[in-house]
Design an enzyme around this catalytic site. Structure first.
Site, short mmCIF file in Angstrom:
data_model
loop_
_atom_site.label_atom_id
_atom_site.label_comp_id
_atom_site.label_asym_id
_atom_site.label_seq_id
_atom_site.Cartn_x
_atom_site.Cartn_y
_atom_site.Cartn_z
N ALA A 36 1.55 1.63 11.66
CA ALA A 36 1.85 0.95 10.39
C ALA A 36 0.56 0.60 9.65
O ALA A 36 -0.46 0.32 10.26
CB ALA A 36 2.64 -0.34 10.67
N LYS B 162 -10.71 -3.83 18.92
CA LYS B 162 -9.30 -4.11 19.20
C LYS B 162 -8.89 -3.65 20.60
O LYS B 162 -7.72 -3.64 20.95
CB LYS B 162 -8.41 -3.44 18.14
CG LYS B 162 -8.76 -3.92 16.72
CD LYS B 162 -7.74 -3.50 15.68
CE LYS B 162 -8.19 -3.92 14.28
NZ LYS B 162 -7.14 -3.86 13.28
N ASN C 199 0.86 -1.19 0.00
CA ASN C 199 0.00 0.00 0.00
C ASN C 199 0.89 1.23 0.00
O ASN C 199 2.10 1.12 0.21
CB ASN C 199 -0.93 -0.04 1.22
CG ASN C 199 -0.14 -0.05 2.51
OD1 ASN C 199 0.57 0.88 2.83
ND2 ASN C 199 -0.24 -1.15 3.26
N1 CTP Z 1 -3.56 -3.55 12.14
C1 CTP Z 1 -2.92 -4.60 12.77
N2 CTP Z 1 -2.76 -5.78 12.10
C2 CTP Z 1 -3.27 -5.96 10.88
C3 CTP Z 1 -3.99 -4.89 10.25
C4 CTP Z 1 -4.09 -3.69 10.91
O1 CTP Z 1 -2.46 -4.45 13.89
N3 CTP Z 1 -3.12 -7.12 10.27
C5 CTP Z 1 -3.68 -2.27 12.88
C6 CTP Z 1 -3.15 -1.05 12.12
O2 CTP Z 1 -1.78 -0.84 12.42
C7 CTP Z 1 -4.03 0.05 12.68
C8 CTP Z 1 -5.33 -0.64 12.99
O3 CTP Z 1 -5.04 -2.03 13.07
O4 CTP Z 1 -3.51 0.57 13.88
C9 CTP Z 1 -6.42 -0.45 11.96
O5 CTP Z 1 -5.92 -0.75 10.69
P1 CTP Z 1 -6.83 -0.57 9.40
O6 CTP Z 1 -6.07 -1.04 8.19
O7 CTP Z 1 -7.43 0.81 9.36
O8 CTP Z 1 -8.04 -1.51 9.69
P2 CTP Z 1 -8.25 -3.05 9.62
O9 CTP Z 1 -8.42 -3.55 11.02
O10 CTP Z 1 -7.16 -3.70 8.82
O11 CTP Z 1 -9.64 -3.14 8.90
P3 CTP Z 1 -10.05 -2.73 7.39
O12 CTP Z 1 -8.79 -2.84 6.55
O13 CTP Z 1 -11.07 -3.73 7.04
O14 CTP Z 1 -10.59 -1.35 7.46
#
Ligand code: CTP
Length: 398
Positions: free
Chosen positions: A273, A340, A208
């Site tokens: 991240a 979370k 990304n």
């Molecule tokens: N995050 C994480 N582990 C992952 C994905 C995300 O710890 N595998 C954390 C990111 O670092 C951020 C938070 O979760 O602090 C939210 O990440 P985001 O990408 O906005 O959301 P997702 O939980 O991945 O949900 P979606 O992509 O469906 O919006």
């Protein structure tokens, strides 16, 4: 301010004589001060005066045969915490605002990574000119702080605004800066930044556009304010910040491993991240050839959610998450915070132009566990980092 590393930038105004007094006060406080002068500042006060008072060599020219080869005017900026430009003339403000670098001080300013405090001094007409005002607004939007000039008798004989603030007033602002800087003393931060790369074959990956700038700014500010910082970063083009325990990784799985490893020894986890949610189910050993892959279907599997793992461990740490959204910003962020088990979540709308992933500024909403919602204006990422750290600090102090 003992051993605080300060660069005092002096530009060519009659008020340069007050910079001598400011230097004396800073040195008396125990600061280690290097003076850098603009091309014409020496017309008002000689470099020798500043050298004698600071006990350090003074940089005043770009083309001094002894020093220019080793980039003295840039080196001075390394490791300094604060650049104080006093007096800053209208011309110097213009150069700083527009990125000109034609003398030692303006060049140093461009290379400087720390905070900048500016004390302007000029004729009242110049001070009121829209060009000067716009330059000041531009610099403020980048996080530069100002000690406004005072009203009084100016060198040109008129009474009006434009006189350099008293050295004691500038000193107070410098002191305030360093007092605030140590407010995270003894606290241990674990920060993640950047994107992750999920390989498909030896030359391709899923990722990304995260630049890592937000997470690096948080790590740098936490360190600058006295915190102990471990920064876990996915692949970025940024330099690892000095004085920080830096761990690099590529995949979400590696980032998860590093977070779980360092979690125990931190007080605060900040997950900025942009962790990849999916990985290829099968990693091809050889490069996938396009001739053989008409209608290629890539099968993906979900990566572990690092924050959910942390919540499951019930770590007792203060945990901050980020939410990058393209719609329903607040509702989606609230949902992520609850799911979370976060103390704070920083939400930003990545579909809005000029903010988010690659830019130096961002516009975010900070939401706390009690579901208080704080919309912040567009700000440089460094300022957002400081505001977030302020919110973290006040929760830790409860
Ligand atoms: N995050 C994480 N582990 C992952 C994905 C995300 O710890 N595998 C954390 C990111 O670092 C951020 C938070 O979760 O602090 C939210 O990440 P985001 O990408 O906005 O959301 P997702 O939980 O991945 O949900 P979606 O992509 O469906 O919006």
């Amino acid at each position: 301010m003992k051993n605080a590393k300060i660069v005092l930038g002096v530009s060519a105004g009659i008020a340069a004589y007050k910079a001598v007094e400011l230097l004396r006060l800073l040195v008396k406080e125990g600061a280690d001060v290097r003076v850098v002068m603009s091309a014409n500042a020496g017309q008002f006060v000689t470099p020798l005066t500043f050298a004698a008072l600071s006990g350090n060599p003074v940089t005043h020219t770009l083309f001094d045969s002894e020093n220019s080869a080793n980039m003295e005017h840039i080196r001075v900026a390394e490791n300094a915490d604060l650049l104080v430009v006093a007096p800053a003339t209208a011309s110097m403000l213009g150069k700083m605002a527009h990125g000109l670098a034609d003398d030692a001080l303006s060049s140093l300013h461009l290379a400087f990574k720390g905070s900048v405090l500016v004390a302007p001094a000029m004729n009242d007409g110049m001070w009121a000119h829209p060009a000067v005002k716009e330059n000041i607004d531009l610099l403020k939007s980048r996080g530069v702080e100002f000690v406004d000039p005072e009203c009084g008798e100016l060198a040109c004989g008129v009474i009006g605004p434009g006189r350099l603030a008293e050295p004691s007033v500038i000193l107070d602002r410098v002191r305030g800066y360093f007092d605030q800087r140590n407010d995270l003393n003894g606290m241990r931060f674990l920060v993640t930044a950047g994107p992750t790369h999920e390989p498909i074959d030896p030359v391709r990956y899923l990722s990304n556009p995260s630049s890592g700038k937000m997470g690096y700014a948080i790590a740098e500010q936490a360190k600058a304010r006295g915190g102990e910082v471990v920064l876990i970063s996915g692949p970025t083009s940024l330099q690892p910040p000095a004085g920080i325990n830096f761990k690099s990784c590529k995949t979400a799985g590696e980032m998860n491993g590093l977070v779980q490893e360092h979690l125990e020894n931190c007080d605060v986890l900040i997950m900025s991240a942009a962790v990849g949610d999916f990985a290829a189910e099968k990693l091809e050993k050889e490069k996938i050839k396009k001739q053989a892959t008409e209608g290629l279907v890539l099968k993906l599997v979900a990566n572990k959610d690092i924050l959910l793992e942390v919540a499951r461990r019930n770590s007792g740490k203060l945990v901050v998450g980020f939410a990058a959204e393209t719609q329903n910003l607040v509702e989606s962020a609230l949902e992520k915070m609850r799911k979370k088990n976060l103390d704070l979540i920083v939400a930003n709308d990545i579909s809005a132009p000029g903010i988010g992933f690659q830019s130096d500024s961002n516009q975010v909403t900070i939401i706390d566990r009690e579901e208080n919602i704080e919309n912040l204006p567009l700000k440089p990422k460094r300022d957002i980092a400081d505001l977030l750290l302020d919110r973290i600090l006040s929760r830790l102090k409860r």
